[in-house]
Design a protein around this motif. Structure first.
Motif, mmCIF file in Angstrom:
data_model
loop_
_atom_site.group_PDB
_atom_site.id
_atom_site.type_symbol
_atom_site.label_atom_id
_atom_site.label_comp_id
_atom_site.label_asym_id
_atom_site.label_seq_id
_atom_site.Cartn_x
_atom_site.Cartn_y
_atom_site.Cartn_z
ATOM 1 N N THR A 64 -18.872 -10.879 24.299
ATOM 2 C CA THR A 64 -18.755 -11.305 25.696
ATOM 3 C C THR A 64 -17.312 -11.165 26.171
ATOM 4 O OG1 THR A 64 -20.592 -12.844 25.434
ATOM 5 C CG2 THR A 64 -19.120 -13.240 27.290
ATOM 6 N N LEU A 65 -16.363 -11.551 25.328
ATOM 7 C CA LEU A 65 -14.949 -11.404 25.688
ATOM 8 C C LEU A 65 -14.598 -9.934 25.910
ATOM 9 C CD1 LEU A 65 -13.057 -13.886 23.337
ATOM 10 C CD2 LEU A 65 -13.435 -14.084 25.793
ATOM 11 N N ARG A 67 -16.600 -7.556 26.899
ATOM 12 C CA ARG A 67 -17.182 -7.113 28.169
ATOM 13 C C ARG A 67 -16.311 -7.560 29.338
ATOM 14 N NH1 ARG A 67 -22.128 -8.462 25.634
ATOM 15 N NH2 ARG A 67 -22.193 -10.452 26.723
ATOM 16 N N TYR A 68 -15.824 -8.802 29.302
ATOM 17 C CA TYR A 68 -14.941 -9.287 30.361
ATOM 18 C C TYR A 68 -13.633 -8.509 30.371
ATOM 19 C CZ TYR A 68 -18.002 -13.181 31.436
ATOM 20 O OH TYR A 68 -19.060 -13.938 31.826
ATOM 21 N N GLU A 69 -13.118 -8.215 29.201
ATOM 22 C CA GLU A 69 -11.888 -7.444 29.108
ATOM 23 C C GLU A 69 -12.085 -6.053 29.714
ATOM 24 O OE1 GLU A 69 -10.165 -5.893 25.235
ATOM 25 O OE2 GLU A 69 -9.012 -7.731 25.571
ATOM 26 N N ARG A 71 -13.901 -5.318 32.096
ATOM 27 C CA ARG A 71 -14.011 -5.456 33.552
ATOM 28 C C ARG A 71 -12.679 -5.751 34.220
ATOM 29 N NH1 ARG A 71 -19.357 -9.229 34.153
ATOM 30 N NH2 ARG A 71 -20.829 -7.765 33.255
ATOM 31 N N PHE A 76 -10.142 -11.348 35.234
ATOM 32 C CA PHE A 76 -11.539 -11.756 35.337
ATOM 33 C C PHE A 76 -11.720 -13.099 34.647
ATOM 34 C CE2 PHE A 76 -15.792 -10.606 36.403
ATOM 35 C CZ PHE A 76 -16.555 -11.380 35.559
ATOM 36 N N GLU A 77 -12.230 -14.077 35.362
ATOM 37 C CA GLU A 77 -12.424 -15.420 34.819
ATOM 38 C C GLU A 77 -13.789 -15.540 34.151
ATOM 39 O OE1 GLU A 77 -10.492 -18.272 34.689
ATOM 40 O OE2 GLU A 77 -8.874 -16.923 35.263
ATOM 41 N N MET A 78 -13.793 -16.031 32.929
ATOM 42 C CA MET A 78 -15.052 -16.316 32.248
ATOM 43 C C MET A 78 -15.612 -17.614 32.797
ATOM 44 S SD MET A 78 -14.604 -15.414 28.262
ATOM 45 C CE MET A 78 -16.306 -15.835 28.033
#
Length: 85
Positions: A64-65, A67-69, A71, A76-78
């Motif tokens: 998940t981290l 994927r956010y990275e 983006r 980008f805030e989780m």
């Protein structure tokens, strides 16, 4: 594995987990909060039973981290737990 949850809590908050009541982890991503809650569950049958399962949850969090990275990383805030207001 309970002690792993206690260590995670201590490392992330600077305080040991509470003996009673709900965990207050407002600045921690929700996926990780759920893992810590399960590690620290009051009743052993509600806890993550094996290190292999814990590793699976941590791998899911790491993916998940990533994927956010992908983006945009730091901008980008989780999703996080409720804030302390």
């Amino acid at each position: 594995l309970y002690s792993v949850g206690a260590l995670f809590h201590l490392l992330l908050t600077g305080q040991p987990p509470p003996r009673e009541g709900d965990l207050d982890l407002p600045q921690i991503p929700l996926l990780l909060v759920e893992v810590i809650r399960r590690l620290l569950a009051r009743h052993p049958e509600q806890r993550i039973p094996h290190a292999d399962e814990l590793l699976g949850h941590l791998n899911e969090f790491a993916q998940t981290l990533r994927r956010y990275e992908d983006r945009g990383g730091v901008n980008f805030e989780m999703p996080r737990g409720p804030s302390r207001n």
